[in-house]
Design a protein around this motif. Sequence first.
Motif, short mmCIF file in Angstrom:
data_model
loop_
_atom_site.label_atom_id
_atom_site.label_comp_id
_atom_site.label_asym_id
_atom_site.label_seq_id
_atom_site.Cartn_x
_atom_site.Cartn_y
_atom_site.Cartn_z
N PRO A 145 8.86 -72.01 -12.04
CA PRO A 145 9.74 -73.18 -11.90
C PRO A 145 9.31 -74.05 -10.71
O PRO A 145 8.96 -73.54 -9.65
N GLN A 146 9.33 -75.37 -10.91
CA GLN A 146 8.92 -76.31 -9.87
C GLN A 146 9.88 -77.48 -9.82
O GLN A 146 10.25 -78.03 -10.86
N PHE A 147 10.27 -77.87 -8.60
CA PHE A 147 11.23 -78.94 -8.39
C PHE A 147 10.59 -80.05 -7.55
O PHE A 147 10.07 -79.77 -6.46
N GLN A 148 10.62 -81.29 -8.04
CA GLN A 148 10.14 -82.44 -7.28
C GLN A 148 11.32 -82.99 -6.49
O GLN A 148 12.14 -83.75 -7.00
N LEU A 149 11.42 -82.60 -5.21
CA LEU A 149 12.59 -82.98 -4.41
C LEU A 149 12.53 -84.45 -4.00
O LEU A 149 13.54 -85.16 -4.08
N VAL A 150 11.39 -84.90 -3.51
CA VAL A 150 11.15 -86.32 -3.21
C VAL A 150 9.74 -86.63 -3.69
O VAL A 150 9.02 -85.75 -4.15
N ASP A 151 9.32 -87.89 -3.56
CA ASP A 151 8.01 -88.28 -4.09
C ASP A 151 6.87 -87.49 -3.47
O ASP A 151 5.89 -87.17 -4.14
N SER A 152 6.99 -87.15 -2.19
CA SER A 152 5.87 -86.51 -1.48
C SER A 152 6.04 -85.00 -1.32
O SER A 152 5.13 -84.34 -0.80
N PHE A 153 7.17 -84.45 -1.74
CA PHE A 153 7.39 -83.01 -1.50
C PHE A 153 8.00 -82.35 -2.74
O PHE A 153 8.96 -82.84 -3.32
N ALA A 154 7.39 -81.21 -3.12
CA ALA A 154 7.88 -80.41 -4.23
C ALA A 154 7.98 -78.96 -3.79
O ALA A 154 7.30 -78.52 -2.86
N LEU A 155 8.83 -78.21 -4.47
CA LEU A 155 9.04 -76.80 -4.16
C LEU A 155 8.87 -76.01 -5.44
O LEU A 155 9.43 -76.37 -6.49
N GLY A 156 8.08 -74.93 -5.38
CA GLY A 156 7.82 -74.14 -6.57
C GLY A 156 7.88 -72.65 -6.30
O GLY A 156 7.61 -72.19 -5.19
N LEU A 157 8.23 -71.90 -7.33
CA LEU A 157 8.34 -70.45 -7.23
C LEU A 157 7.45 -69.81 -8.30
O LEU A 157 7.36 -70.30 -9.43
N ARG A 158 6.79 -68.72 -7.92
CA ARG A 158 6.11 -67.87 -8.91
C ARG A 158 6.73 -66.48 -8.82
O ARG A 158 6.65 -65.82 -7.78
N GLY A 159 7.34 -66.05 -9.91
CA GLY A 159 7.88 -64.71 -9.98
C GLY A 159 7.08 -63.91 -10.99
O GLY A 159 7.09 -64.23 -12.18
N GLU A 160 6.39 -62.86 -10.53
CA GLU A 160 5.44 -62.14 -11.39
C GLU A 160 5.73 -60.64 -11.43
O GLU A 160 6.01 -60.02 -10.40
N TYR A 161 5.64 -60.08 -12.62
CA TYR A 161 5.61 -58.63 -12.80
C TYR A 161 4.26 -58.26 -13.42
O TYR A 161 3.82 -58.88 -14.40
N PHE A 162 3.60 -57.23 -12.85
CA PHE A 162 2.27 -56.84 -13.30
C PHE A 162 2.18 -55.32 -13.36
O PHE A 162 2.63 -54.62 -12.44
N ASN A 163 1.58 -54.80 -14.45
CA ASN A 163 1.47 -53.35 -14.64
C ASN A 163 0.05 -53.01 -15.09
O ASN A 163 -0.49 -53.63 -16.00
N THR A 164 -0.55 -52.02 -14.43
CA THR A 164 -1.84 -51.48 -14.88
C THR A 164 -1.62 -50.07 -15.41
O THR A 164 -0.85 -49.29 -14.84
N PHE A 165 -2.29 -49.74 -16.51
CA PHE A 165 -2.13 -48.42 -17.10
C PHE A 165 -3.50 -47.86 -17.48
O PHE A 165 -4.44 -48.62 -17.77
#
Length: 365
Positions: free
Chosen positions: A283-303
């Motif tokens: 998810p990414q939010f454009q708060l103002v023209d010059s600044f944005a805030l983004g999140l990466r939420g990840e789950y990863f599994n090796t087997f």
Amino acid sequence: MFIMKTKTVTTLFKKVCLFSLALISFSAIAQEEEKKWFDNFSVNGSVDGYFRTNIGAPNTLDLDNNPDTPDPFQAPGTSFANESGFALGMANVILGYEGEKVGFVADLVYGPRGEDAVFNSVGSSNIVNQLYVYWNVTEKFKLTVGNFNTYLGYEVISPTGNFNYSTSYMFTNGPFSHTGLKADFALSDQWSAMVAIMNPTDYTENNPFDTYIVGAQVGYSADSGSAYLNFRYGNEGEPGPSEPTFQVDLTTGWDVSDKFYLGFNGTYLDTDGSGFYGAAIYPQFQLVDSFALGLRGEYFNTFVDTDGVDDVDVTAITLTGSYDIGNLTFKPEFRLDSSEDAFLDKDLEATSSLSSFVLGAIYKF
């Protein structure tokens, strides 16, 4: 006499006008050709670097109490942004020619990030990130041959193509680049398809194993976003497993509103019962023209297909800001990686999480 002189002057005037018109026409054609010549070529790229530090964990480890031989510091097990303190990314220069029917791309990288991206290249080729030519056979059919970055996954090698400065576990464990032949098809204004025959993954200079990978993609693109379903199947060659590798990957992203974008990546890879899978939201939010805030939420599994060996689970939450000053972008980033007893705290005791801060700086031209 007067009439004769007038006729002579008139004739001379006509000749001068005709010559001037011819010169103007020639100059216009020359300028048009010169403009078209330069328009077909492009030069762009980026330069980046960063600062990184652990929070609540040491940035250097000295388990043998020998200051002359410190153990490697700990960092998230992902690519590129893993050094301690102030560190270099890469210089990236992309040369391109786009003709009516044919063209090429020469994507050159230099620096630690670029070296990590082309880890299976040797000699002079270790600065080549991409090097391919293409032919627009028709308006709906395109052939590409050479070395090109992977079509799988949400993230890319260049920091200008990612919102987060650090990269995900799925990107790190997935392929970086391929060398081979691919065919792109425009099925309609919104639907597309791709098929490819490629060397074993990340062997970009040649094929030392005489085995090949088949790739495929189905894509849907609209004004508000896109979705791509990707496949990869084939024998990766020695010294890897002899059984074929199969990977399926979904990448999608949509503008939910003018200020809110939501991306998703899910992937699964299997080689004879061993492999990995994962999923991430962006998810990414454009708060103002010059600044944005983004999140990466990840789950990863090796087997692995081995008795007595447990799966390894990792969860990583990355919060990134993106502040633009012209062509320069600053990316402050807080990251929390969690995996059972995978890290060390300040007392060098095993702990299940690692917090870190990164400040990336990227100049794009």
